[in-house]
Design a protein around this motif. Structure first.
Motif, PDB file in Angstrom:
ATOM      1  N   ASP A  89      -5.881 -18.129   6.251  1.00 35.01           N
ATOM      2  CA  ASP A  89      -6.788 -17.093   5.760  1.00 35.01           C
ATOM      3  C   ASP A  89      -6.729 -15.918   6.724  1.00 35.01           C
ATOM      4  N   THR A  90      -6.518 -14.726   6.178  1.00 34.00           N
ATOM      5  CA  THR A  90      -6.458 -13.512   6.990  1.00 34.00           C
ATOM      6  C   THR A  90      -7.414 -12.489   6.404  1.00 34.00           C
ATOM      7  N   MET A  91      -8.206 -11.862   7.272  1.00 30.10           N
ATOM      8  CA  MET A  91      -9.053 -10.751   6.873  1.00 30.10           C
ATOM      9  C   MET A  91      -8.682  -9.561   7.751  1.00 30.10           C
ATOM     10  N   ARG A  92      -8.370  -8.432   7.099  1.00 27.75           N
ATOM     11  CA  ARG A  92      -8.057  -7.192   7.807  1.00 27.75           C
ATOM     12  C   ARG A  92      -9.131  -6.170   7.469  1.00 27.75           C
ATOM     13  N   PHE A  93      -9.549  -5.422   8.470  1.00 26.54           N
ATOM     14  CA  PHE A  93     -10.658  -4.480   8.347  1.00 26.54           C
ATOM     15  C   PHE A  93     -10.140  -3.061   8.545  1.00 26.54           C
ATOM     16  N   HIS A  94     -10.505  -2.168   7.618  1.00 28.15           N
ATOM     17  CA  HIS A  94     -10.040  -0.783   7.669  1.00 28.15           C
ATOM     18  C   HIS A  94     -11.228   0.150   7.462  1.00 28.15           C
ATOM     19  N   ALA A  95     -11.380   1.124   8.377  1.00 21.75           N
ATOM     20  CA  ALA A  95     -12.376   2.165   8.153  1.00 21.75           C
ATOM     21  C   ALA A  95     -11.932   2.939   6.921  1.00 21.75           C
ATOM     22  N   ASP A  96     -12.879   3.195   6.027  1.00 24.07           N
ATOM     23  CA  ASP A  96     -12.588   3.863   4.755  1.00 24.07           C
ATOM     24  C   ASP A  96     -13.673   4.911   4.533  1.00 24.07           C
ATOM     25  N   GLY A  97     -13.466   6.113   5.106  1.00 25.42           N
ATOM     26  CA  GLY A  97     -14.521   7.124   5.061  1.00 25.42           C
ATOM     27  C   GLY A  97     -15.710   6.637   5.862  1.00 25.42           C
ATOM     28  N   ASP A  98     -16.883   6.599   5.227  1.00 25.51           N
ATOM     29  CA  ASP A  98     -18.081   6.085   5.892  1.00 25.51           C
ATOM     30  C   ASP A  98     -18.217   4.575   5.744  1.00 25.51           C
ATOM     31  N   GLY A  99     -17.287   3.967   5.007  1.00 29.51           N
ATOM     32  CA  GLY A  99     -17.388   2.542   4.729  1.00 29.51           C
ATOM     33  C   GLY A  99     -16.241   1.749   5.313  1.00 29.51           C
ATOM     34  N   THR A 100     -16.024   0.585   4.717  1.00 30.40           N
ATOM     35  CA  THR A 100     -15.012  -0.355   5.186  1.00 30.40           C
ATOM     36  C   THR A 100     -14.287  -0.959   3.997  1.00 30.40           C
ATOM     37  N   ARG A 101     -12.989  -1.130   4.145  1.00 31.44           N
ATOM     38  CA  ARG A 101     -12.209  -1.917   3.193  1.00 31.44           C
ATOM     39  C   ARG A 101     -11.775  -3.188   3.908  1.00 31.44           C
ATOM     40  N   VAL A 102     -12.015  -4.320   3.264  1.00 29.81           N
ATOM     41  CA  VAL A 102     -11.585  -5.606   3.787  1.00 29.81           C
ATOM     42  C   VAL A 102     -10.482  -6.133   2.876  1.00 29.81           C
ATOM     43  N   ASP A 103      -9.324  -6.419   3.461  1.00 29.52           N
ATOM     44  CA  ASP A 103      -8.237  -7.076   2.732  1.00 29.52           C
ATOM     45  C   ASP A 103      -8.303  -8.547   3.095  1.00 29.52           C
ATOM     46  N   TYR A 104      -8.388  -9.395   2.075  1.00 35.49           N
ATOM     47  CA  TYR A 104      -8.497 -10.838   2.277  1.00 35.49           C
ATOM     48  C   TYR A 104      -7.289 -11.508   1.648  1.00 35.49           C
TER      49      TYR A 104
END
Length: 143
Positions: A89-104
């Motif tokens: 299981d891999t979770m990657r975290f990306h700043a996305d403007g004022d929010g966050t995108r999580v790729d799972y």
């Protein structure tokens, strides 16, 4: 090898999302398949071991997960093992403007006789991924 890949975007800062999801015991609150999850050893970094009980294809299974890569604020990767399956299981975290995108991303590698049911896993994995993504987005938006 069956794989689930989903991305979830939320209006929460990456630090807050990281703090929540990097504690793998929180899977109880966002993963519909998780019955329970407890930290067995470690401090959340590489080598930390978690005992997860999940419903998988109609059965409860105990999975031992070990954190194999932890890059604070960016990525966590865990290796899971049961007698019949290995998972990553891999979770990657990306700043996305004022929010966050999580790729799972979750990879499943059936072992032994379980390999025989691999073709039957595709629809189950799709539903599992879809349900987890919906629940993850809802949970993260409530942080």
């Amino acid at each position: 090898m069956p794989t689930i890949e989903r991305s979830v975007a939320v209006q929460q800062p990456v630090e807050k999302v990281w703090d929540f999801l990097s504690d793998f015991t929180t899977t109880e609150s966002w993963d519909p398949g998780t019955v329970s999850c407890e930290r067995v050893s470690g401090d959340g970094g590489v080598g930390t071991v978690y005992r997860n009980v999940s419903k998988f294809m109609g059965r409860e299974v105990e999975i031992e997960y070990t954190a194999v890569e932890v890059v604070p604020g960016r990525e966590i990767r865990l290796h899971g093992r049961t007698g019949a399956m290995e998972m990553e299981d891999t979770m990657r975290f990306h700043a996305d403007g004022d929010g966050t995108r999580v790729d799972y991303i979750a990879h499943f590698e059936p072992q032994g006789l379980t390999k025989l049911v691999t073709p039957l896993m595709a629809p189950f994995c799709k539903k599992l991924g879809d349900d987890a993504a919906v629940s993850l987005e809802r949970t993260l938006n409530r942080l």
